[in-house]
Design a protein around this motif. Structure first.
Motif, PDB file in Angstrom:
ATOM      1  N   ASN A 170       9.439   7.576  -3.043  1.00 29.35           N
ATOM      2  CA  ASN A 170       9.980   7.168  -1.754  1.00 29.35           C
ATOM      3  C   ASN A 170       9.104   6.625  -0.596  1.00 29.35           C
ATOM      4  N   LEU A 171       8.222   7.966  -0.407  1.00 31.03           N
ATOM      5  CA  LEU A 171       7.224   7.629   0.589  1.00 31.03           C
ATOM      6  C   LEU A 171       6.399   6.456   0.418  1.00 31.03           C
ATOM      7  N   ILE A 172       6.008   6.134  -0.855  1.00 32.20           N
ATOM      8  CA  ILE A 172       4.965   5.145  -1.326  1.00 32.20           C
ATOM      9  C   ILE A 172       5.647   3.797  -1.223  1.00 32.20           C
ATOM     10  N   LYS A 173       6.832   3.821  -1.644  1.00 31.68           N
ATOM     11  CA  LYS A 173       7.707   2.378  -1.624  1.00 31.68           C
ATOM     12  C   LYS A 173       8.029   2.015  -0.177  1.00 31.68           C
ATOM     13  N   GLU A 174       8.256   2.896   0.545  1.00 29.27           N
ATOM     14  CA  GLU A 174       8.693   2.384   2.180  1.00 29.27           C
ATOM     15  C   GLU A 174       7.514   2.287   2.745  1.00 29.27           C
ATOM     16  N   THR A 175       6.441   2.834   2.487  1.00 29.25           N
ATOM     17  CA  THR A 175       5.150   2.474   3.302  1.00 29.25           C
ATOM     18  C   THR A 175       4.681   1.263   2.621  1.00 29.25           C
ATOM     19  N   ILE A 176       4.709   0.673   1.501  1.00 35.20           N
ATOM     20  CA  ILE A 176       4.414  -0.698   1.061  1.00 35.20           C
ATOM     21  C   ILE A 176       5.254  -1.586   1.694  1.00 35.20           C
ATOM     22  N   LYS A 177       6.439  -1.347   1.749  1.00 32.59           N
ATOM     23  CA  LYS A 177       7.355  -2.317   2.256  1.00 32.59           C
ATOM     24  C   LYS A 177       7.155  -2.647   3.665  1.00 32.59           C
ATOM     25  N   TRP A 178       6.687  -1.721   4.382  1.00 29.73           N
ATOM     26  CA  TRP A 178       6.429  -1.921   5.933  1.00 29.73           C
ATOM     27  C   TRP A 178       4.905  -2.381   5.958  1.00 29.73           C
ATOM     28  N   ALA A 179       4.061  -2.575   4.717  1.00 30.62           N
ATOM     29  CA  ALA A 179       2.947  -3.026   5.267  1.00 30.62           C
ATOM     30  C   ALA A 179       2.950  -4.778   5.473  1.00 30.62           C
ATOM     31  N   PRO A 180       2.197  -5.289   6.243  1.00 32.12           N
ATOM     32  CA  PRO A 180       2.383  -6.818   6.436  1.00 32.12           C
ATOM     33  C   PRO A 180       1.746  -7.657   5.148  1.00 32.12           C
ATOM     34  N   THR A 181       2.396  -8.695   5.052  1.00 31.95           N
ATOM     35  CA  THR A 181       1.994  -9.963   4.134  1.00 31.95           C
ATOM     36  C   THR A 181       2.141 -10.979   4.789  1.00 31.95           C
ATOM     37  N   SER A 182       1.233 -12.170   4.410  1.00 31.81           N
ATOM     38  CA  SER A 182       1.267 -13.412   4.948  1.00 31.81           C
ATOM     39  C   SER A 182       2.423 -14.042   4.790  1.00 31.81           C
ATOM     40  N   PHE A 183       3.115 -14.669   5.598  1.00 33.06           N
ATOM     41  CA  PHE A 183       4.289 -15.494   5.655  1.00 33.06           C
ATOM     42  C   PHE A 183       5.569 -14.479   5.102  1.00 33.06           C
ATOM     43  N   ASN A 184       5.306 -13.220   5.318  1.00 26.51           N
ATOM     44  CA  ASN A 184       6.311 -12.215   4.945  1.00 26.51           C
ATOM     45  C   ASN A 184       6.590 -12.298   3.305  1.00 26.51           C
ATOM     46  N   ASN A 185       5.747 -12.942   2.677  1.00 25.92           N
ATOM     47  CA  ASN A 185       5.898 -13.237   1.235  1.00 25.92           C
ATOM     48  C   ASN A 185       5.761 -11.896   0.153  1.00 25.92           C
ATOM     49  N   GLN A 186       5.394 -10.904   0.744  1.00 24.73           N
ATOM     50  CA  GLN A 186       5.791  -9.485  -0.103  1.00 24.73           C
ATOM     51  C   GLN A 186       5.348  -9.711  -1.384  1.00 24.73           C
ATOM     52  N   THR A 187       3.907  -9.923  -1.590  1.00 27.89           N
ATOM     53  CA  THR A 187       3.155 -10.083  -2.781  1.00 27.89           C
ATOM     54  C   THR A 187       2.742  -8.919  -3.564  1.00 27.89           C
ATOM     55  N   THR A 188       2.845  -7.833  -2.711  1.00 31.73           N
ATOM     56  CA  THR A 188       2.288  -6.508  -3.187  1.00 31.73           C
ATOM     57  C   THR A 188       3.615  -5.634  -4.151  1.00 31.73           C
ATOM     58  N   ARG A 189       2.913  -5.354  -5.546  1.00 34.13           N
ATOM     59  CA  ARG A 189       4.033  -4.656  -6.192  1.00 34.13           C
ATOM     60  C   ARG A 189       2.987  -3.345  -6.545  1.00 34.13           C
ATOM     61  N   ALA A 190       3.896  -2.308  -6.952  1.00 34.48           N
ATOM     62  CA  ALA A 190       3.397  -1.202  -7.258  1.00 34.48           C
ATOM     63  C   ALA A 190       4.158  -0.306  -8.597  1.00 34.48           C
TER      64      ALA A 190
END
Length: 200
Positions: free
Chosen positions: A31-51
């Motif tokens: 949960n810590l890892i997921k939430e941290t990635i969710k709040w990390a910025p991405t260009s255009f808020n396109n949320q390209t990072t997966r884990a």
């Protein structure tokens, strides 16, 4: 000046002596890892990072895949034994985060925003950097060590088959983490005057 973030960043080091003396549960860490990635910025808020977050047998399976794959790449048995020792240190950790970029999203934004099309792969890499740094720092804040490895693209196909990874996910890095069994050494820095300009 407030320096809470800076002080946390100073705790984030490459720790290679990792163990499994971890008090946090797998669910809490995931949960810590997921939430941290969710709040990390991405260009255009396109949320390209997966884990893909691996614990237990799945964590060990990843590093067995790495060890087997590198057998054909290392020129001598002596060199392979040294490589295997290094890989086994990663395997001794508590878990691993595999960081991916969803290339389907990258390509969609290249098409939808043609003016900036040449930038979206670079911006996705920047998003990876944000996410990896954020996760690494969050783990450090909770007393865990980590290091970042890049066995992609050598292991991409084997890992995709082993963990049912979508075709459009591109592996970018592998972060193993666990209890700190030995601290990092001193960190050296280049001279500020060679690195920064402050103009007034």
């Amino acid at each position: 000046m407030k320096e809470q973030l800076l002080n946390l960043a100073k705790q984030r080091r490459s720790i290679y002596a990792l163990g499994r003396n971890v008090n946090a549960s797998e669910d809490d860490l995931a949960n810590l890892i997921k939430e941290t990635i969710k709040w990390a910025p991405t260009s255009f808020n396109n949320q390209t990072t997966r884990a893909v977050i691996l614990f237990g047998d799945s964590h060990e399976k990843l590093w067995d895949i790495v060890a087997k794959r590198l057998k054909s790449e290392v020129p001598t048995e002596e060199a392979y034994q040294k490589t295997l020792q290094k890989i086994n240190s990663f395997k001794s950790a508590f878990g691993t985060v595999m960081f991916y970029t969803d290339m389907a999203i990258v390509h969609r934004f290249e098409s939808d925003f043609a003016l900036y099309a040449d930038n979206f792969k670079d911006w996705a890499e920047q998003g990876q950097g944000y996410a990896q740094f954020a996760v690494w720092t969050a783990l450090a804040e909770n007393g865990l060590g980590a290091n970042l490895q890049h066995y992609n693209p050598l292991i991409d196909e084997e890992v995709k088959a082993a963990f049912n990874i979508p075709d459009n996910w591109q592996l970018r890095a592998e972060m193993d983490f666990g209890s700190i069994e030995a601290p990092a050494g001193d960190k050296e820095f280049m001279a500020d005057e060679d690195r920064f300009k402050v103009l007034k």
